[in-house]
Design a protein around this motif. Structure first.
Motif, PDB file in Angstrom:
ATOM      1  N   ASN A 107       0.809  -1.221   0.000  1.00 48.32           N
ATOM      2  CA  ASN A 107       0.000   0.000   0.000  1.00 48.32           C
ATOM      3  C   ASN A 107       0.842   1.271   0.000  1.00 48.32           C
ATOM      4  OD1 ASN A 107      -2.673  -1.119  -0.006  1.00 48.32           O
ATOM      5  ND2 ASN A 107      -2.261  -1.836   2.070  1.00 48.32           N
ATOM      6  N   LEU A 108       2.085   1.153  -0.412  1.00 43.88           N
ATOM      7  CA  LEU A 108       2.989   2.294  -0.348  1.00 43.88           C
ATOM      8  C   LEU A 108       3.780   2.404  -1.643  1.00 43.88           C
ATOM      9  CD1 LEU A 108       3.311   4.176   2.099  1.00 43.88           C
ATOM     10  CD2 LEU A 108       5.374   2.912   2.683  1.00 43.88           C
ATOM     11  N   ALA A 109       3.766   3.586  -2.250  1.00 40.91           N
ATOM     12  CA  ALA A 109       4.478   3.788  -3.516  1.00 40.91           C
ATOM     13  C   ALA A 109       5.399   4.994  -3.423  1.00 40.91           C
ATOM     14  CB  ALA A 109       3.488   3.994  -4.655  1.00 40.91           C
ATOM     15  N   LEU A 110       6.560   4.874  -4.055  1.00 39.27           N
ATOM     16  CA  LEU A 110       7.480   5.994  -4.239  1.00 39.27           C
ATOM     17  C   LEU A 110       7.285   6.473  -5.668  1.00 39.27           C
ATOM     18  CD1 LEU A 110      10.063   7.712  -3.526  1.00 39.27           C
ATOM     19  CD2 LEU A 110      11.383   5.810  -4.442  1.00 39.27           C
ATOM     20  N   VAL A 111       7.052   7.776  -5.841  1.00 41.29           N
ATOM     21  CA  VAL A 111       6.874   8.328  -7.183  1.00 41.29           C
ATOM     22  C   VAL A 111       7.966   9.363  -7.434  1.00 41.29           C
ATOM     23  CG1 VAL A 111       5.271   9.376  -8.822  1.00 41.29           C
ATOM     24  CG2 VAL A 111       4.381   8.007  -6.930  1.00 41.29           C
ATOM     25  N   LYS A 112       8.708   9.147  -8.519  1.00 41.22           N
ATOM     26  CA  LYS A 112       9.795  10.048  -8.915  1.00 41.22           C
ATOM     27  C   LYS A 112       9.259  11.002  -9.976  1.00 41.22           C
ATOM     28  CE  LYS A 112      12.960   8.675 -11.898  1.00 41.22           C
ATOM     29  NZ  LYS A 112      14.096   7.947 -12.503  1.00 41.22           N
ATOM     30  N   HIS A 113       9.558  12.299  -9.825  1.00 37.68           N
ATOM     31  CA  HIS A 113       9.041  13.306 -10.751  1.00 37.68           C
ATOM     32  C   HIS A 113      10.170  14.117 -11.379  1.00 37.68           C
ATOM     33  CE1 HIS A 113       4.978  12.699  -9.166  1.00 37.68           C
ATOM     34  NE2 HIS A 113       5.497  12.765  -7.955  1.00 37.68           N
ATOM     35  N   ILE A 114      10.103  14.292 -12.690  1.00 34.35           N
ATOM     36  CA  ILE A 114      11.037  15.164 -13.408  1.00 34.35           C
ATOM     37  C   ILE A 114      10.211  16.233 -14.113  1.00 34.35           C
ATOM     38  CG2 ILE A 114      12.758  15.308 -15.255  1.00 34.35           C
ATOM     39  CD1 ILE A 114      13.446  12.360 -14.628  1.00 34.35           C
ATOM     40  N   ASP A 115      10.582  17.488 -13.946  1.00 36.57           N
ATOM     41  CA  ASP A 115       9.871  18.606 -14.569  1.00 36.57           C
ATOM     42  C   ASP A 115      10.181  18.629 -16.075  1.00 36.57           C
ATOM     43  OD1 ASP A 115       8.850  21.019 -15.440  1.00 36.57           O
ATOM     44  OD2 ASP A 115       9.681  22.205 -13.801  1.00 36.57           O
ATOM     45  N   ILE A 116       9.155  18.416 -16.895  1.00 35.53           N
ATOM     46  CA  ILE A 116       9.342  18.418 -18.356  1.00 35.53           C
ATOM     47  C   ILE A 116       8.558  19.560 -19.009  1.00 35.53           C
ATOM     48  CG2 ILE A 116       9.863  15.951 -18.526  1.00 35.53           C
ATOM     49  CD1 ILE A 116       6.918  15.558 -19.451  1.00 35.53           C
ATOM     50  N   THR A 117       8.235  20.581 -18.215  1.00 35.93           N
ATOM     51  CA  THR A 117       7.434  21.698 -18.728  1.00 35.93           C
ATOM     52  C   THR A 117       8.100  22.354 -19.930  1.00 35.93           C
ATOM     53  OG1 THR A 117       6.619  22.068 -16.487  1.00 35.93           O
ATOM     54  CG2 THR A 117       6.258  23.829 -18.088  1.00 35.93           C
ATOM     55  N   ALA A 118       9.400  22.646 -19.822  1.00 30.93           N
ATOM     56  CA  ALA A 118      10.107  23.308 -20.930  1.00 30.93           C
ATOM     57  C   ALA A 118      10.065  22.455 -22.194  1.00 30.93           C
ATOM     58  CB  ALA A 118      11.550  23.598 -20.530  1.00 30.93           C
ATOM     59  N   ALA A 119      10.224  21.135 -22.036  1.00 27.74           N
ATOM     60  CA  ALA A 119      10.179  20.236 -23.194  1.00 27.74           C
ATOM     61  C   ALA A 119       8.788  20.231 -23.821  1.00 27.74           C
ATOM     62  CB  ALA A 119      10.574  18.822 -22.773  1.00 27.74           C
ATOM     63  N   LYS A 120       7.735  20.286 -23.004  1.00 28.57           N
ATOM     64  CA  LYS A 120       6.364  20.298 -23.515  1.00 28.57           C
ATOM     65  C   LYS A 120       6.072  21.593 -24.274  1.00 28.57           C
ATOM     66  CE  LYS A 120       4.286  16.453 -22.414  1.00 28.57           C
ATOM     67  NZ  LYS A 120       3.631  15.627 -23.438  1.00 28.57           N
ATOM     68  N   ILE A 121       6.595  22.708 -23.776  1.00 33.54           N
ATOM     69  CA  ILE A 121       6.400  23.990 -24.463  1.00 33.54           C
ATOM     70  C   ILE A 121       7.087  23.955 -25.820  1.00 33.54           C
ATOM     71  CG2 ILE A 121       7.001  26.445 -24.396  1.00 33.54           C
ATOM     72  CD1 ILE A 121       6.577  26.267 -21.317  1.00 33.54           C
ATOM     73  N   THR A 122       8.329  23.442 -25.840  1.00 34.63           N
ATOM     74  CA  THR A 122       9.067  23.328 -27.107  1.00 34.63           C
ATOM     75  C   THR A 122       8.337  22.418 -28.082  1.00 34.63           C
ATOM     76  OG1 THR A 122      11.153  23.671 -25.948  1.00 34.63           O
ATOM     77  CG2 THR A 122      11.284  22.674 -28.124  1.00 34.63           C
ATOM     78  N   GLU A 123       7.815  21.303 -27.575  1.00 33.47           N
ATOM     79  CA  GLU A 123       7.073  20.346 -28.406  1.00 33.47           C
ATOM     80  C   GLU A 123       5.829  21.002 -29.013  1.00 33.47           C
ATOM     81  OE1 GLU A 123       4.341  16.747 -27.054  1.00 33.47           O
ATOM     82  OE2 GLU A 123       6.457  16.310 -26.663  1.00 33.47           O
ATOM     83  N   ALA A 124       5.114  21.788 -28.203  1.00 37.47           N
ATOM     84  CA  ALA A 124       3.902  22.452 -28.683  1.00 37.47           C
ATOM     85  C   ALA A 124       4.246  23.489 -29.758  1.00 37.47           C
ATOM     86  CB  ALA A 124       3.170  23.121 -27.523  1.00 37.47           C
ATOM     87  N   GLU A 125       5.344  24.225 -29.536  1.00 31.82           N
ATOM     88  CA  GLU A 125       5.764  25.234 -30.516  1.00 31.82           C
ATOM     89  C   GLU A 125       6.189  24.577 -31.829  1.00 31.82           C
ATOM     90  OE1 GLU A 125       8.776  27.320 -28.363  1.00 31.82           O
ATOM     91  OE2 GLU A 125       7.343  28.628 -27.343  1.00 31.82           O
ATOM     92  N   LEU A 126       6.885  23.458 -31.726  1.00 27.14           N
ATOM     93  CA  LEU A 126       7.319  22.732 -32.920  1.00 27.14           C
ATOM     94  C   LEU A 126       6.113  22.193 -33.690  1.00 27.14           C
ATOM     95  CD1 LEU A 126       9.649  21.608 -34.602  1.00 27.14           C
ATOM     96  CD2 LEU A 126       9.689  19.620 -33.101  1.00 27.14           C
ATOM     97  N   THR A 127       5.163  21.627 -32.971  1.00 30.01           N
ATOM     98  CA  THR A 127       3.947  21.104 -33.602  1.00 30.01           C
ATOM     99  C   THR A 127       3.187  22.220 -34.309  1.00 30.01           C
ATOM    100  OG1 THR A 127       3.744  19.360 -31.938  1.00 30.01           O
ATOM    101  CG2 THR A 127       1.747  19.911 -33.169  1.00 30.01           C
ATOM    102  N   ARG A 128       3.080  23.370 -33.632  1.00 36.75           N
ATOM    103  CA  ARG A 128       2.391  24.513 -34.229  1.00 36.75           C
ATOM    104  C   ARG A 128       3.103  24.967 -35.508  1.00 36.75           C
ATOM    105  NH1 ARG A 128       1.140  26.763 -29.763  1.00 36.75           N
ATOM    106  NH2 ARG A 128       3.099  27.835 -29.443  1.00 36.75           N
ATOM    107  N   ALA A 129       4.438  25.013 -35.457  1.00 33.89           N
ATOM    108  CA  ALA A 129       5.216  25.432 -36.632  1.00 33.89           C
ATOM    109  C   ALA A 129       5.034  24.451 -37.790  1.00 33.89           C
ATOM    110  CB  ALA A 129       6.692  25.549 -36.261  1.00 33.89           C
ATOM    111  N   LEU A 130       5.034  23.151 -37.473  1.00 34.11           N
ATOM    112  CA  LEU A 130       4.847  22.131 -38.519  1.00 34.11           C
ATOM    113  C   LEU A 130       3.454  22.221 -39.125  1.00 34.11           C
ATOM    114  CD1 LEU A 130       6.638  19.076 -36.877  1.00 34.11           C
ATOM    115  CD2 LEU A 130       7.408  20.373 -38.865  1.00 34.11           C
ATOM    116  N   ASN A 131       2.457  22.480 -38.276  1.00 36.96           N
ATOM    117  CA  ASN A 131       1.084  22.591 -38.776  1.00 36.96           C
ATOM    118  C   ASN A 131       0.915  23.814 -39.678  1.00 36.96           C
ATOM    119  OD1 ASN A 131       0.089  20.261 -37.654  1.00 36.96           O
ATOM    120  ND2 ASN A 131      -0.594  21.238 -35.774  1.00 36.96           N
ATOM    121  N   LEU A 132       1.652  24.882 -39.383  1.00 39.35           N
ATOM    122  CA  LEU A 132       1.569  26.080 -40.220  1.00 39.35           C
ATOM    123  C   LEU A 132       2.106  25.811 -41.622  1.00 39.35           C
ATOM    124  CD1 LEU A 132       2.627  28.885 -37.710  1.00 39.35           C
ATOM    125  CD2 LEU A 132       0.363  28.508 -38.697  1.00 39.35           C
ATOM    126  N   GLN A 133       3.045  24.852 -41.712  1.00 40.41           N
ATOM    127  CA  GLN A 133       3.636  24.526 -43.006  1.00 40.41           C
ATOM    128  C   GLN A 133       2.736  23.604 -43.829  1.00 40.41           C
ATOM    129  OE1 GLN A 133       7.537  22.956 -42.283  1.00 40.41           O
ATOM    130  NE2 GLN A 133       8.220  24.758 -41.183  1.00 40.41           N
TER     131      GLN A 133
END
Length: 200
Positions: A107-133
């Protein structure tokens, strides 16, 4: 900190890590132990976090599936243990985290977290740029045809599309033929590749 052999080891590997760590209980979701890095990700103090449940930190629409991932890992060591999700900070802002679950006890879990906010923002910007093309579908393609075109581009068969949009496979085939004609695509096999070059 009975989970570790010594207080010094706990502080070195857990509390002082630059990676966010949380130990939580299955039944209540209550946070039993949190480290400084996780507190900084959330904007809460470590003391404040110990009064919260994990569900208090995630968007309401994510609560159920995150619980399912954690419970599956506690019940089956071979279950998927890595997932990405958002947390709600004390200020109301949000961060994207990549999390990994480790079973400590039933009944006990250890959860490890890594902040990927910057990577998600970059991914969204890249997707938007690709869609514009990408090209826009002609105005002659109707709303129903656009919905079907999205599913064709995703690789679905006429039968799968028919089940998805509640139409007969024959009707779906007719729409596919109309889309091919409007895009000047010679055969049905080339349609998916052609549609993937459009912003649908």
């Amino acid at each position: 900190m009975q989970f570790f052999k010594s207080k010094a080891l706990c502080e070195t590997l857990f509390l002082d890590s630059h990676i966010g760590f949380v130990i939580g209980r299955r039944g209540t979701g209550k946070l039993s132990v949190v480290n400084t890095a996780f507190a900084e990700m959330t904007g809460y103090s470590r003391k404040e976090l110990l009064d919260l449940r994990y569900r208090d930190l995630v968007p309401e629409e994510s609560i159920k599936w995150i619980q399912e991932v954690i419970v599956a890992k506690l019940e089956n060591e071979n279950a998927s243990d890595v997932f990405e999700h958002r947390i709600i900070q004390k200020t109301g802002g949000q961060k994207w985290l990549q999390s990994r679950i480790y079973k400590l006890e039933d009944n006990l879990a250890l959860v490890k977290h890594i902040d990927i906010t910057a990577a998600k923002i970059t991914e969204a910007e890249l997707t938007r740029a690709l869609n514009l093309q990408k090209k826009q579908l002609p105005n002659s393609v109707s709303g129903t045809e656009r919905a079907i075109a999205r599913l064709v581009a995703a690789g679905m068969s006429s039968k799968e599309i028919a089940d998805h949009v509640n139409l007969s496979p024959r009707t779906v085939d007719n729409h596919r033929s109309n889309i091919r004609r409007k895009l000047n695509v010679s055969n049905t096999y080339a349609l998916r590749d052609t549609l993937q070059s459009y912003n649908i």
